[in-house]
Design a protein around this motif. Sequence first.
Motif, PDB file in Angstrom:
ATOM      1  N   THR A  37       0.594  -1.238   0.121  1.00 32.76           N
ATOM      2  CA  THR A  37      -0.484   0.619   0.332  1.00 32.76           C
ATOM      3  C   THR A  37       0.637   1.518   0.393  1.00 32.76           C
ATOM      4  O   THR A  37       0.505   2.290  -0.474  1.00 32.76           O
ATOM      5  CB  THR A  37      -0.630  -0.290   1.029  1.00 32.76           C
ATOM      6  N   VAL A  38       1.971   1.068   0.520  1.00 33.13           N
ATOM      7  CA  VAL A  38       3.086   2.007   0.966  1.00 33.13           C
ATOM      8  C   VAL A  38       3.227   2.930  -0.825  1.00 33.13           C
ATOM      9  O   VAL A  38       3.237   3.959  -1.069  1.00 33.13           O
ATOM     10  CB  VAL A  38       4.403   2.134   0.979  1.00 33.13           C
ATOM     11  N   PHE A  39       3.641   2.049  -1.399  1.00 32.75           N
ATOM     12  CA  PHE A  39       3.877   2.087  -2.921  1.00 32.75           C
ATOM     13  C   PHE A  39       3.037   2.670  -3.731  1.00 32.75           C
ATOM     14  O   PHE A  39       2.880   3.553  -3.971  1.00 32.75           O
ATOM     15  CB  PHE A  39       4.271   0.789  -3.816  1.00 32.75           C
ATOM     16  N   LEU A  40       1.962   2.048  -3.573  1.00 29.43           N
ATOM     17  CA  LEU A  40       0.194   2.409  -4.241  1.00 29.43           C
ATOM     18  C   LEU A  40      -0.015   3.463  -4.230  1.00 29.43           C
ATOM     19  O   LEU A  40      -0.297   4.243  -5.277  1.00 29.43           O
ATOM     20  CB  LEU A  40      -1.007   1.319  -4.189  1.00 29.43           C
ATOM     21  N   PHE A  41       0.177   3.952  -2.971  1.00 26.98           N
ATOM     22  CA  PHE A  41       0.074   5.315  -2.387  1.00 26.98           C
ATOM     23  C   PHE A  41       1.776   6.312  -3.022  1.00 26.98           C
ATOM     24  O   PHE A  41       0.855   7.311  -3.554  1.00 26.98           O
ATOM     25  CB  PHE A  41      -0.241   5.515  -0.705  1.00 26.98           C
ATOM     26  N   ALA A  42       2.176   6.261  -3.466  1.00 24.64           N
ATOM     27  CA  ALA A  42       3.256   7.022  -3.589  1.00 24.64           C
ATOM     28  C   ALA A  42       3.111   7.278  -5.115  1.00 24.64           C
ATOM     29  O   ALA A  42       3.037   8.030  -5.815  1.00 24.64           O
ATOM     30  CB  ALA A  42       4.454   6.215  -3.192  1.00 24.64           C
ATOM     31  N   LEU A  76      10.193   0.087  -2.281  1.00 17.28           N
ATOM     32  CA  LEU A  76       8.687  -0.194  -1.264  1.00 17.28           C
ATOM     33  C   LEU A  76       8.259  -1.097  -2.148  1.00 17.28           C
ATOM     34  O   LEU A  76       7.503  -1.910  -1.280  1.00 17.28           O
ATOM     35  CB  LEU A  76       7.452   1.000  -1.702  1.00 17.28           C
ATOM     36  N   VAL A  77       8.342  -2.250  -3.501  1.00 18.49           N
ATOM     37  CA  VAL A  77       7.731  -3.449  -3.839  1.00 18.49           C
ATOM     38  C   VAL A  77       8.614  -4.223  -3.045  1.00 18.49           C
ATOM     39  O   VAL A  77       7.829  -5.367  -2.246  1.00 18.49           O
ATOM     40  CB  VAL A  77       7.617  -3.173  -5.686  1.00 18.49           C
ATOM     41  N   GLU A  78       9.519  -4.626  -3.139  1.00 15.30           N
ATOM     42  CA  GLU A  78      10.242  -5.401  -2.716  1.00 15.30           C
ATOM     43  C   GLU A  78      10.231  -5.773  -0.796  1.00 15.30           C
ATOM     44  O   GLU A  78      10.159  -6.389  -0.665  1.00 15.30           O
ATOM     45  CB  GLU A  78      12.253  -5.045  -2.597  1.00 15.30           C
ATOM     46  N   ASN A  79      10.789  -4.072  -0.141  1.00 17.29           N
ATOM     47  CA  ASN A  79      10.114  -4.438   1.482  1.00 17.29           C
ATOM     48  C   ASN A  79      10.156  -3.103   1.846  1.00 17.29           C
ATOM     49  O   ASN A  79      10.421  -2.190   0.872  1.00 17.29           O
ATOM     50  CB  ASN A  79      11.412  -5.416   1.650  1.00 17.29           C
ATOM     51  N   VAL A  80       9.102  -3.048   2.388  1.00 22.02           N
ATOM     52  CA  VAL A  80       8.686  -1.513   3.527  1.00 22.02           C
ATOM     53  C   VAL A  80       9.769  -1.712   4.345  1.00 22.02           C
ATOM     54  O   VAL A  80       9.365  -2.411   5.520  1.00 22.02           O
ATOM     55  CB  VAL A  80       7.408  -1.393   3.763  1.00 22.02           C
ATOM     56  N   SER A  81      10.666  -0.389   4.718  1.00 24.78           N
ATOM     57  CA  SER A  81      11.696  -0.349   5.989  1.00 24.78           C
ATOM     58  C   SER A  81      11.812   1.085   5.989  1.00 24.78           C
ATOM     59  O   SER A  81      11.511   1.909   4.821  1.00 24.78           O
ATOM     60  CB  SER A  81      13.042  -1.041   5.575  1.00 24.78           C
ATOM     61  N   PRO A  82      12.730   1.614   6.955  1.00 25.12           N
ATOM     62  CA  PRO A  82      13.029   2.782   7.041  1.00 25.12           C
ATOM     63  C   PRO A  82      13.714   3.004   5.845  1.00 25.12           C
ATOM     64  O   PRO A  82      13.257   4.781   4.979  1.00 25.12           O
ATOM     65  CB  PRO A  82      13.814   3.282   8.265  1.00 25.12           C
ATOM     66  N   LEU A  83      14.364   2.502   5.279  1.00 21.94           N
ATOM     67  CA  LEU A  83      15.118   2.990   5.128  1.00 21.94           C
ATOM     68  C   LEU A  83      14.741   2.929   2.771  1.00 21.94           C
ATOM     69  O   LEU A  83      14.893   4.204   2.401  1.00 21.94           O
ATOM     70  CB  LEU A  83      16.839   2.394   4.760  1.00 21.94           C
ATOM     71  N   SER A  84      14.254   2.604   2.777  1.00 19.95           N
ATOM     72  CA  SER A  84      12.949   2.477   1.218  1.00 19.95           C
ATOM     73  C   SER A  84      11.579   2.974   1.025  1.00 19.95           C
ATOM     74  O   SER A  84      11.777   4.447   0.048  1.00 19.95           O
ATOM     75  CB  SER A  84      12.013   0.747   1.171  1.00 19.95           C
ATOM     76  N   VAL A  85      11.414   3.702   2.625  1.00 20.95           N
ATOM     77  CA  VAL A  85      10.600   5.025   2.727  1.00 20.95           C
ATOM     78  C   VAL A  85      11.492   6.215   2.544  1.00 20.95           C
ATOM     79  O   VAL A  85      11.124   7.066   1.760  1.00 20.95           O
ATOM     80  CB  VAL A  85       9.440   4.402   4.092  1.00 20.95           C
ATOM     81  N   SER A  86      12.605   6.531   3.256  1.00 23.22           N
ATOM     82  CA  SER A  86      13.283   7.619   3.294  1.00 23.22           C
ATOM     83  C   SER A  86      13.438   7.669   2.214  1.00 23.22           C
ATOM     84  O   SER A  86      13.320   9.006   1.236  1.00 23.22           O
ATOM     85  CB  SER A  86      14.435   7.368   3.987  1.00 23.22           C
ATOM     86  N   ILE A  87      14.218   6.893   1.010  1.00 23.64           N
ATOM     87  CA  ILE A  87      13.995   6.799  -0.622  1.00 23.64           C
ATOM     88  C   ILE A  87      12.843   7.475  -0.922  1.00 23.64           C
ATOM     89  O   ILE A  87      13.382   7.690  -2.039  1.00 23.64           O
ATOM     90  CB  ILE A  87      15.206   5.551  -1.060  1.00 23.64           C
ATOM     91  N   ALA A  88      12.011   6.248  -0.777  1.00 23.03           N
ATOM     92  CA  ALA A  88      11.146   7.435  -1.513  1.00 23.03           C
ATOM     93  C   ALA A  88      10.546   8.654  -1.218  1.00 23.03           C
ATOM     94  O   ALA A  88       9.935   9.720  -2.413  1.00 23.03           O
ATOM     95  CB  ALA A  88       9.471   6.336  -1.147  1.00 23.03           C
ATOM     96  N   LEU A  89      10.332   8.900  -0.030  1.00 20.93           N
ATOM     97  CA  LEU A  89      10.225  10.488   0.477  1.00 20.93           C
ATOM     98  C   LEU A  89      11.266  11.707  -0.431  1.00 20.93           C
ATOM     99  O   LEU A  89      10.588  12.642  -0.915  1.00 20.93           O
ATOM    100  CB  LEU A  89      10.368  10.527   1.523  1.00 20.93           C
ATOM    101  N   VAL A  90      12.939  11.081  -0.622  1.00 21.38           N
ATOM    102  CA  VAL A  90      13.492  11.535  -1.247  1.00 21.38           C
ATOM    103  C   VAL A  90      13.143  12.207  -2.663  1.00 21.38           C
ATOM    104  O   VAL A  90      13.551  12.885  -3.259  1.00 21.38           O
ATOM    105  CB  VAL A  90      15.044  11.115  -0.760  1.00 21.38           C
ATOM    106  N   ALA A  91      12.734  10.866  -3.260  1.00 29.65           N
ATOM    107  CA  ALA A  91      12.615  11.329  -4.618  1.00 29.65           C
ATOM    108  C   ALA A  91      11.256  11.372  -5.366  1.00 29.65           C
ATOM    109  O   ALA A  91      11.488  12.171  -6.129  1.00 29.65           O
ATOM    110  CB  ALA A  91      12.093   9.449  -5.174  1.00 29.65           C
TER     111      ALA A  91
END
Length: 517
Positions: A37-42, A76-91
Amino acid sequence: MTSFFTAAPRYCSRFGAAVLLVVLADFLFYGQPAGITVFLFAILIAGAVVAVHPAAFSDGRVWLRPGALFVALLPLVENVSPLSVSIALVAMAIFALSLAGRLRDRIARIAGQVALFLLAAPFRFIRDFIRWRKAARRIGQRRIRFATFAVWVMPLTLGAVFLALFGAANPVIEYWLSLIDLIKLLDLIQFARIAFWLFMLASVWVFLRPRLPRFPRRIARLKPDLAAVQPTANPDKRVVEDVLFGKAAILRALIVFNILFAVQTGLDAVYLWGGIALPDGLTYAVYAHRGAYPLIVTALLAAGFVLAALRPDSATSADPLIRRLVYAWVAQNIMLVISSILRLDLYIGVYALTYWRIAAFVWMGLVAAGLALIIARIALGKSNAWLLSANLLTLSATLYTCCFINFAATIANYNVDHSLEMTGQGTPLDASYLRALGPAAFPAFDRFLDHQSRTAAANDPALRDLTGVRGSDERWYRTIQQNWRVWSFRDWRLLAYLDRRGPVVIPSVSEPYLPGR
């Protein structure tokens, strides 16, 4: 006044999109675990950003930005983690600022803009709301708030009276009204949910109306004035600086530093790489642990000294002897980092692998890459801005790659394969820490339990308890995975393994457990 009415439709459309996104966020996230859902919402936020910036479609390369954003969101598709969420926010921040035409063209400046954007993000909606109210007051709509509510007083009052009269006159309406439980309606008001809505509204608004704080511009305008009022430099002080940090001082410092580092590099070559026995009472684990982290600090200080001493277009950077000494010293620093990596590897061989020790490996590799880039900057005659951009690119690529590495499974596999129970040497397996790694440790845990079930420990009650814990953890994990929102590619692969393996069987105490029974 004209600007206010011109901006009003844009505000309304963006606010409507923000409200719609908040409703979707409530469905996807509130009271639910996070996953795909994090990927879909992004993706939904990105679509809304594109929709509120129609002028961006005039650019022929407009689809390069969504493509780059999609690649950045793949972790985010591979795994939702603080690192992947941080990269998504920057992107997402880079994507929104680029569509709004507010992004600089240099990597170092882009990093600064993204940092300012994210720091100011929690206050953007409040600031825009205050500006909207001020704009309304400037055009004479001071009583707009009162009028908005006042026009509803009479319709709602008379409507309630008419509804009461209809209820008294019509039994069907009276029955419908009796079904309304005002107490239960009040229970539906959840302050936690309202806070969640407000948080999500402020979060999505910052991407729909991307802006940067204005205070850096004001500071930039003040710089000429500040420079004008600064006192004239003291000549005596300048002479002191030239003596302490001039070309002669830097040359002598590099000679001394190279000698000191050569001693340390020689000791590492003898004890770490050459395998010479250490002094009595000193083990390889202690030797490795004592130097793993302090040597990294030493390398960082050395890098800072090189950047300060060999500034572009300075007299020291043009001296051939100083450049050779710097090359030799940085090369020794790189050897120190490699020695630190070997030290940490020896230490892990004795005390097992953890998250922090993996982070130390990654950090040491980044330090070594940064030192190599310093040599490249000096050799190619590049600026410090080029060096900063190169380091940012290296860091970004490293963090992006780390999103696709299952570190929990890596730690579990290493600790199981190098445990005392599996190899006959080393330290016993810490089953509690293995379990704390989460479901990713299931395959390594199963391999350990299968090995133990074939040994003399098969009838050990502790093994039966450990197998029972492993089975209960899997049942809990499968229950969580029944919610589609928590799906990830990594969990999909783990579920496929668990389905192939079958249910966990607790061995009997009376007879040894045989695989396949």
